[in-house]
Design a protein around this motif. Structure first.
Motif, PDB file in Angstrom:
ATOM      1  N   GLY A 110     -22.601  55.269   2.793  1.00  0.00           N
ATOM      2  CA  GLY A 110     -22.277  55.192   1.379  1.00  0.00           C
ATOM      3  C   GLY A 110     -23.040  54.068   0.720  1.00  0.00           C
ATOM      4  O   GLY A 110     -22.788  52.892   0.991  1.00  0.00           O
ATOM      5  N   GLU A 111     -24.010  54.411  -0.117  1.00  0.00           N
ATOM      6  CA  GLU A 111     -24.749  53.409  -0.885  1.00  0.00           C
ATOM      7  C   GLU A 111     -24.272  53.509  -2.328  1.00  0.00           C
ATOM      8  O   GLU A 111     -24.678  54.372  -3.098  1.00  0.00           O
ATOM      9  N   VAL A 112     -23.328  52.639  -2.682  1.00  0.00           N
ATOM     10  CA  VAL A 112     -22.638  52.716  -3.969  1.00  0.00           C
ATOM     11  C   VAL A 112     -22.008  54.115  -4.117  1.00  0.00           C
ATOM     12  O   VAL A 112     -22.076  54.743  -5.179  1.00  0.00           O
ATOM     13  N   TYR A 119     -18.120  58.069   7.978  1.00  0.00           N
ATOM     14  CA  TYR A 119     -17.832  57.037   8.980  1.00  0.00           C
ATOM     15  C   TYR A 119     -16.744  57.516   9.946  1.00  0.00           C
ATOM     16  O   TYR A 119     -16.816  57.247  11.158  1.00  0.00           O
ATOM     17  N   TYR A 120     -15.748  58.210   9.437  1.00  0.00           N
ATOM     18  CA  TYR A 120     -14.703  58.793  10.296  1.00  0.00           C
ATOM     19  C   TYR A 120     -15.337  59.662  11.376  1.00  0.00           C
ATOM     20  O   TYR A 120     -14.940  59.611  12.551  1.00  0.00           O
ATOM     21  N   LEU A 121     -16.330  60.454  11.006  1.00  0.00           N
ATOM     22  CA  LEU A 121     -17.053  61.258  11.995  1.00  0.00           C
ATOM     23  C   LEU A 121     -17.734  60.364  13.020  1.00  0.00           C
ATOM     24  O   LEU A 121     -17.689  60.630  14.224  1.00  0.00           O
ATOM     25  N   ALA A 122     -18.345  59.286  12.569  1.00  0.00           N
ATOM     26  CA  ALA A 122     -19.103  58.405  13.460  1.00  0.00           C
ATOM     27  C   ALA A 122     -18.229  57.748  14.521  1.00  0.00           C
ATOM     28  O   ALA A 122     -18.708  57.425  15.620  1.00  0.00           O
ATOM     29  N   GLY A 134     -27.770  48.534   5.063  1.00  0.00           N
ATOM     30  CA  GLY A 134     -26.729  49.501   4.716  1.00  0.00           C
ATOM     31  C   GLY A 134     -25.385  48.854   4.452  1.00  0.00           C
ATOM     32  O   GLY A 134     -25.138  47.678   4.756  1.00  0.00           O
ATOM     33  N   ASP A 135     -24.495  49.645   3.866  1.00  0.00           N
ATOM     34  CA  ASP A 135     -23.129  49.228   3.592  1.00  0.00           C
ATOM     35  C   ASP A 135     -22.163  50.214   4.248  1.00  0.00           C
ATOM     36  O   ASP A 135     -22.533  51.348   4.575  1.00  0.00           O
ATOM     37  N   LEU A 136     -20.932  49.792   4.402  1.00  0.00           N
ATOM     38  CA  LEU A 136     -19.897  50.653   4.960  1.00  0.00           C
ATOM     39  C   LEU A 136     -18.807  50.844   3.907  1.00  0.00           C
ATOM     40  O   LEU A 136     -17.951  49.981   3.704  1.00  0.00           O
ATOM     41  N   ALA A 137     -18.872  51.986   3.219  1.00  0.00           N
ATOM     42  CA  ALA A 137     -17.923  52.271   2.140  1.00  0.00           C
ATOM     43  C   ALA A 137     -16.720  53.030   2.695  1.00  0.00           C
ATOM     44  O   ALA A 137     -16.451  54.181   2.319  1.00  0.00           O
ATOM     45  N   LEU A 138     -15.999  52.373   3.602  1.00  0.00           N
ATOM     46  CA  LEU A 138     -14.769  52.940   4.157  1.00  0.00           C
ATOM     47  C   LEU A 138     -13.643  52.640   3.169  1.00  0.00           C
ATOM     48  O   LEU A 138     -12.765  51.808   3.412  1.00  0.00           O
ATOM     49  N   THR A 139     -13.678  53.302   2.040  1.00  0.00           N
ATOM     50  CA  THR A 139     -12.803  52.951   0.915  1.00  0.00           C
ATOM     51  C   THR A 139     -11.538  53.778   0.830  1.00  0.00           C
ATOM     52  O   THR A 139     -10.753  53.617  -0.104  1.00  0.00           O
ATOM     53  N   GLN A 219     -10.383  46.241   2.039  1.00  0.00           N
ATOM     54  CA  GLN A 219     -11.445  45.262   1.790  1.00  0.00           C
ATOM     55  C   GLN A 219     -12.782  45.915   1.478  1.00  0.00           C
ATOM     56  O   GLN A 219     -13.679  45.277   0.929  1.00  0.00           O
ATOM     57  N   ALA A 220     -12.943  47.178   1.868  1.00  0.00           N
ATOM     58  CA  ALA A 220     -14.226  47.872   1.703  1.00  0.00           C
ATOM     59  C   ALA A 220     -14.506  48.113   0.211  1.00  0.00           C
ATOM     60  O   ALA A 220     -13.579  48.109  -0.607  1.00  0.00           O
ATOM     61  N   PRO A 221     -15.811  48.320  -0.115  1.00  0.00           N
ATOM     62  CA  PRO A 221     -16.958  48.496   0.780  1.00  0.00           C
ATOM     63  C   PRO A 221     -17.394  47.174   1.413  1.00  0.00           C
ATOM     64  O   PRO A 221     -17.349  46.120   0.783  1.00  0.00           O
ATOM     65  N   LEU A 222     -17.859  47.286   2.675  1.00  0.00           N
ATOM     66  CA  LEU A 222     -18.255  46.123   3.450  1.00  0.00           C
ATOM     67  C   LEU A 222     -19.768  46.072   3.589  1.00  0.00           C
ATOM     68  O   LEU A 222     -20.429  47.105   3.745  1.00  0.00           O
ATOM     69  N   LEU A 223     -20.308  44.865   3.525  1.00  0.00           N
ATOM     70  CA  LEU A 223     -21.722  44.682   3.835  1.00  0.00           C
ATOM     71  C   LEU A 223     -21.945  44.938   5.322  1.00  0.00           C
ATOM     72  O   LEU A 223     -21.006  44.886   6.124  1.00  0.00           O
TER      73      LEU A 223
END
Length: 573
Positions: A110-112, A119-122, A134-139, A219-223
């Motif tokens: 997720g880039e913005v 991510y759930y799949l990953a 990259g960022d982690l938009a586990l929102t 806390q997401a999105p995370l750097l």
């Protein structure tokens, strides 16, 4: 003159290539296709996208192939849908359990933009890599639903819809200015159920307490560095570094990367490996796979209402497929894959009848639900021997809605006059230029009662429940597969591979019995005239099957696709 030494070198090279270690790949950048589209335009547009059956088959084959050492999947912010992600998670988990290395990598989750489902799949993979930038938009999971009633009133449009019942919310988009209590309750439960599934999957995959996962979601999105520190990814690395580490991990010599290992897309691997075993044997018993994707309509399958929006389910095409499978003595069971928000009641009833007839002919029918199998999509599934869905499938919506937008005031404001002549008291009943009369409104409600009672009755018969039990779960309400399973609307939780295994077992077939797609029509067959309505070419997709232009409005949110249509964008991604 041919150099003997060169020939020997070529043969040696061919042998080495045949015996080399394999690293399987899947690129999900453009998502994944449920199956072969019914129309040639969709087929052409999707030629380079991986197909679900190829992915599932390749991973299954790779589990026992000693040449296959690892799996690398590129995951990004693409929209897969929660149920499709779960389908892939099941296949990857089985592959990983066979002792093979599994690696997920992404340039960014997720880039913005949203990255929760990718991510759930990953998290089912042994290792997760992400590019340093990259960022982690586990929102988390959210659902936004617009209400147009006030806006429509300002421009002179009066929405006139009726529904059965309070949870059939398609009409609310136009009739209400905010959530009704029932609408908010249903939407809230859908989001909560999907969120529970995501949290549980991430927690199990990363070895974290569920409460900690919820904290990280808030806390997401995370750097990238924050995701690494939290243990959500294993390393920040670029593609070349990821592949180098995988080659090193599968090397036979410690510390030395295996540069001889070959990369192979899973789809390509599945189609070329063990080809001799998969050559058709006419007398071999098999499972038929019938695939239905998109809105349900009367007629032939083809393009849905607007270009680029995928396929539609034509009742003629699906009915012909069932008849062909029933008549084929080699077919011992049928798997019906449904990924549809519904549509026409009449078309759904046509397909329902063919499912019933297939069962009466002694052939088990297993329904496998995709991301969405609701309203008409559930209607066609109801009489199946068994219904299989993923926990994240959206299903149910046992209800009906019908109506029209009345634009008479809008025309007046625009200064547009309208003349009309008619022969018949109700000749303009469905014209948007005037409202229903009192008598017409009575007929609309009579129609709604008939369809709803028929829907509930057929679900009750198919699910072995009383009409009262079904009504309590129906009333237009949408459920996740997990909640539907608890209530008996779904028999088992699983994916397409599981459904095929169930079909083989119920038919008494070997675990590797072949799967044949119905209807199978060659390009040449598409060109020749059909001999009769039962000819396999009679219901093939038309080359110009874009769908009637009137359904363009349905893609904008108007429920013109049919009274059993789940309108709007129903996808958890």
């Amino acid at each position: 003159m041919v150099d003997a030494g060169s020939v020997v070198d070529l043969l040696k090279d061919a042998r080495d290539r045949r015996n080399a270690a394999l690293i399987l790949e899947i690129d999900l950048t453009d998502g994944i296709m449920e199956g072969q589209p019914a129309d040639p335009v969709s087929a052409l547009l999707g030629m380079r996208r991986p197909h679900l059956r190829d992915v599932l088959g390749g991973l299954r084959r790779g589990r026992t192939d000693p040449r296959v050492r690892a799996l690398i999947v590129k995951i990004g912010g693409q929209r897969l849908g929660l149920a499709m992600a779960q389908e892939l998670r099941d296949a990857v988990r089985a592959f990983r359990d066979s002792g093979k290395l599994t690696v997920a990598w992404a340039e960014s989750f997720g880039e913005v933009s949203r990255g929760t489902v990718p991510y759930y799949l990953a998290t089912v993979f042994e290792r997760i890599y992400m590019q340093p930038s990259g960022d982690l938009a586990l929102t988390g999971v959210a659902l936004e639903e617009p209400f147009f009633n006030e806006a429509l009133g300002k421009i002179g449009v009066t929405p006139r819809f009726a529904k059965r019942h309070e949870y059939k919310t398609a009409a609310n988009t136009f009739m209400e200015r905010a959530y009704t209590p029932e609408h908010e309750e249903m939407s809230g439960r859908l989001v909560a159920s999907a969120g529970e599934q995501v949290v549980a999957g991430v927690a199990a995959g990363r070895g974290l307490p569920e409460e900690r996962v919820r904290e990280l979601i808030d806390q997401a999105p995370l750097l990238g560095a924050e995701a690494l520190e939290a243990g959500l990814v294993d390393k920040l690395a670029y593609r070349d570094e990821v592949y180098a580490e995988v080659r090193k991990a599968i090397a036979t010599e410690p510390g030395e990367p295996d540069e001889t290992a070959r990369l192979r897309y899973v789809s390509r691997y599945n189609r070329t490996s063990g080809l001799a075993k998969r050559l058709p044997r006419p007398q071999q018993d098999a499972v038929a796979l019938i695939q239905g994707q998109g809105p349900i309509k009367v007629g032939r399958s083809g393009r849905s209402a607007m270009p680029g929006q995928g396929s539609s389910i034509g009742s003629d095409t699906i009915a012909a497929a069932f008849r062909a499978a029933v008549k084929d003595d080699r077919v011992k069971a049928i798997v019906f894959r449904v990924d549809s928000p519904g549509g026409s009641y009449v078309a759904s009833d046509t397909i329902w009848r063919e499912v019933v007839l297939a069962r009466r002919a002694g052939k088990p029918v297993i329904v496998s639900m995709g991301n969405v199998a609701a309203s008409g999509g559930y209607f066609v599934a109801a009489p199946a021997t068994m219904i299989v869905a993923q926990p994240g499938t959206l299903t149910g919506s046992i209800g009906v809605v019908v109506g029209k937008p009345v634009i008479g005031d809008l025309l007046d404001r625009l200064g547009i006059g309208l003349g009309s002549v008619e022969n018949g008291a109700h000749a303009r009943m469905f014209a948007p230029t005037r409202d229903f009369t009192e008598e017409e409104w009575t007929r609309v409600n009579t129609f709604l009662d008939r369809v709803y009672d028929d829907f509930v009755g057929k679900v009750a018969e198919g699910r072995d429940l009383s009409p009262e039990q079904v009504d309590a779960m129906a009333r237009g309400r949408v459920w996740t597969g997990a909640d539907a399973h608890e209530r008996g609307l779904v028999d088992e939780l699983g994916g397409l591979g599981f459904a095929l295994d169930v079909a083989r077992k119920k038919a008494g077939l070997a675990t590797d019995a072949p799967v044949r797609t119905y209807p199978h029509v060659s390009p040449l067959d598409r060109l020749r005239p059909a001999d009769s309505s039962e000819d396999r070419t009679a219901a093939s997709a038309r080359l110009d099957a874009w769908g009637p232009m009137s359904t363009t409005a349905a893609r904008m949110g108007l429920p013109l696709g049919g009274p059993l249509m789940l309108t709007g964008n129903w996808s958890i991604d």
